[in-house]
Design an enzyme around this catalytic site. Structure first.
Site, mmCIF file in Angstrom:
data_model
loop_
_atom_site.group_PDB
_atom_site.id
_atom_site.type_symbol
_atom_site.label_atom_id
_atom_site.label_comp_id
_atom_site.label_asym_id
_atom_site.label_seq_id
_atom_site.Cartn_x
_atom_site.Cartn_y
_atom_site.Cartn_z
ATOM 1 N N CYS A 251 -0.658 4.155 2.574
ATOM 2 C CA CYS A 251 -0.861 4.024 3.767
ATOM 3 C C CYS A 251 -0.343 2.700 3.868
ATOM 4 O O CYS A 251 0.484 2.971 4.440
ATOM 5 C CB CYS A 251 -1.753 4.927 4.159
ATOM 6 S SG CYS A 251 -3.761 4.384 3.070
ATOM 7 N N SER A 252 -1.452 2.392 4.314
ATOM 8 C CA SER A 252 -1.197 0.202 5.026
ATOM 9 C C SER A 252 -1.976 0.029 5.069
ATOM 10 O O SER A 252 -2.094 -1.336 5.520
ATOM 11 C CB SER A 252 -0.639 0.822 6.418
ATOM 12 O OG SER A 252 -1.863 1.553 7.290
ATOM 13 N N CYS A 253 -2.935 -0.449 3.772
ATOM 14 C CA CYS A 253 -3.740 -1.179 3.893
ATOM 15 C C CYS A 253 -3.314 -2.485 3.586
ATOM 16 O O CYS A 253 -2.544 -2.842 2.956
ATOM 17 C CB CYS A 253 -4.551 -1.076 2.117
ATOM 18 S SG CYS A 253 -6.055 0.778 2.760
ATOM 19 N N CYS B 224 0.673 -1.709 0.028
ATOM 20 C CA CYS B 224 -0.325 0.161 0.176
ATOM 21 C C CYS B 224 0.646 1.075 -0.154
ATOM 22 O O CYS B 224 1.331 1.717 1.026
ATOM 23 C CB CYS B 224 -0.702 -0.019 1.426
ATOM 24 S SG CYS B 224 -1.882 1.481 1.616
#
Lengths: 219, 213
Positions: B117-119, B114
């Site tokens: 962000c941090s999906c 991702c």
């Protein structure tokens, strides 16, 4: 926004450093930050996109230097201040000094936990048929919105192919502004590595993004 | 001091270090304010943390992969509609919508990132590790995936096609790694022990038999 969070393809950060036997949290406060963020988001109806946008607006030097949960903490604190749920005097004293402000969905209680431990659905009914079909050639638009978007810079202006149609989903760009009802068709768009990174790029590489319909033009 | 208003550079992602006590105090103060105002019940926070530390984790994903290895019908269903196939398994942690399972083959290796962000499919794999959320991984994977794999000690044949999935929406990706050779006749439980978290993100391979821990 063209922020430092949009870091696909940037150089210079160095090697990835996996940690053996990594704990779920590295300190108890990290766990509290995660839990507070999930609960306050649910209690006041903050969409995932509003929360992401809050983190993207952290000052760039801080964003790059801070740990993950430090970013979460300061973004959540800013949202609580911006929405009038707490104020600076309370932060300074470490206690509630004023009556509670109304929460959109009411206080978050133990019985509410199951609803934040499952990812929600982002499917919405479509009001028009999908513009593109699998195999269509498209180009990612060269757009630079000042607000939240999920179209990463490294694909803008580049040509790709529709590989999958993922359904009609909530549109993050408007959801980040507080309107979680607008929806668009969502596609998996695949790009050749050399289309993105030039003739020196890895010839075996393809990269896909999940692209909303308004991010794409037909080719 | 970790504060976006009074920043100093303390170099790269890290777990807290000297920031720890400062952050501990800040976080405790904010929790006190939120609970005193009645916005959130402290027991709810405890329950969420307990679930993250115990119930959700890569063991759930490993079961899914192992089942796909031994059950051709499930494998097909998983690749067609990940959420629907996994929902039928009755996991402790129910898996949310929009799960997309992608399969590694001798020709193609899949990696998930991702960049924005941090999906991460946390309901199936647990919360993401620090490296997945790091600037290093987020910046480099879409451009130099073989370099990233090298950081994980993984070298693929030069002819293997690399497919990077950037999780830019609410779809979540699960890599189904290749089944290790020498595991004919193994049970689902035995196979699940070979399925590492990293192999389901694409930064690792399933463990060969004899190396499972």
């Amino acid at each position: 926004m063209d922020g430092v969070h949009d870091m696909g393809g940037m150089d210079g950060f160095g090697p990835v450093k996996p940690e053996r036997g990594e704990p779920v949290f590295h300190a108890p406060w990290e766990a509290r930050v995660l839990a507070m963020t999930r609960t306050m988001g649910a209690a006041n109806g903050w969409s995932i996109d509003m929360q992401r946008f809050a983190r993207e607006q952290l000052p760039p030097p801080f964003y790059l230097g801070a740990s993950y949960y430090e970013k979460w903490f300061f973004a959540m604190r800013q949202m609580l201040l911006d929405h009038g749920l707490i104020d600076g005097a309370e932060l300074a004293s470490g206690h509630a000094l004023h009556p509670a402000a109304p929460l959109k969905r009411g206080p978050f209680m133990l019985a509410d936990v199951p609803r934040v431990m499952r990812r929600g659905t982002f499917d919405r009914p479509a009001d028009a048929p999908a513009r593109f079909k699998v195999g269509d050639h498209v180009r990612a638009r060269n757009i630079h919105p000042q607000t939240h978007t999920r179209l990463p810079r490294y694909v803008r202006g580049h040509a790709g192919v529709i590989e999958r149609i993922q359904g009609c989903h909530v549109f993050p760009d408007t959801s980040a502004q507080g309107d979680s009802e607008q929806a668009q068709w969502l596609y998996t768009v695949i790009f050749d590595g050399r289309e993105l990174w030039g003739p020196e790029g890895d010839a075996t590489l393809t990269v896909s993004i999940e692209a909303f319909e308004s991010y794409l033009d037909p080719v | 001091m970790a504060n976006p208003d009074h920043h100093h550079d303390h170099g790269g992602d890290h777990a807290g270090g000297s920031e720890l006590s400062d952050m501990q105090l800040r976080v405790r103060a904010l929790e006190t304010i939120l609970t005193e105002k009645g916005y959130v019940e402290a027991a709810a926070l405890d329950a969420i943390i307990e679930a993250c530390e115990t119930r959700i984790g890569p063991h759930n994903g490993a079961r899914v992969v192992a089942k796909a290895w031994i059950d051709a019908g499930f494998r097909k269903a998983l690749l067609e509609d990940g959420s629907k196939a996994v929902a039928g398994l009755g996991h402790d942690s129910r898996v949310g919508e929009h799960l997309v399972a992608v399969e590694n083959t001798p020709d193609t290796h899949n990696i998930v990132v991702c960049t924005l962000c941090s999906c991460y499919p946390w309901d199936l794999l647990g919360l993401p590790p620090v490296w997945y959320k790091s600037t290093q991984y987020r910046s480099r994977t879409v451009k130099d995936p073989r370099g990233v794999l090298h950081d994980f000690g993984v070298t693929l044949p030069a002819t293997t096609k690399i497919r990077v999935w950037d999780s830019t929406a609410e779809t979540r990706f699960l890599v189904v790694p290749m089944r290790p050779a020498g595991t004919d006749g193994w049970t689902e439980d035995q196979l699940a022990a070979l399925v590492t978290r990293d192999s389901m993100v694409g930064t690792g391979l399933a463990q060969p038999p004899g190396k499972a821990v």
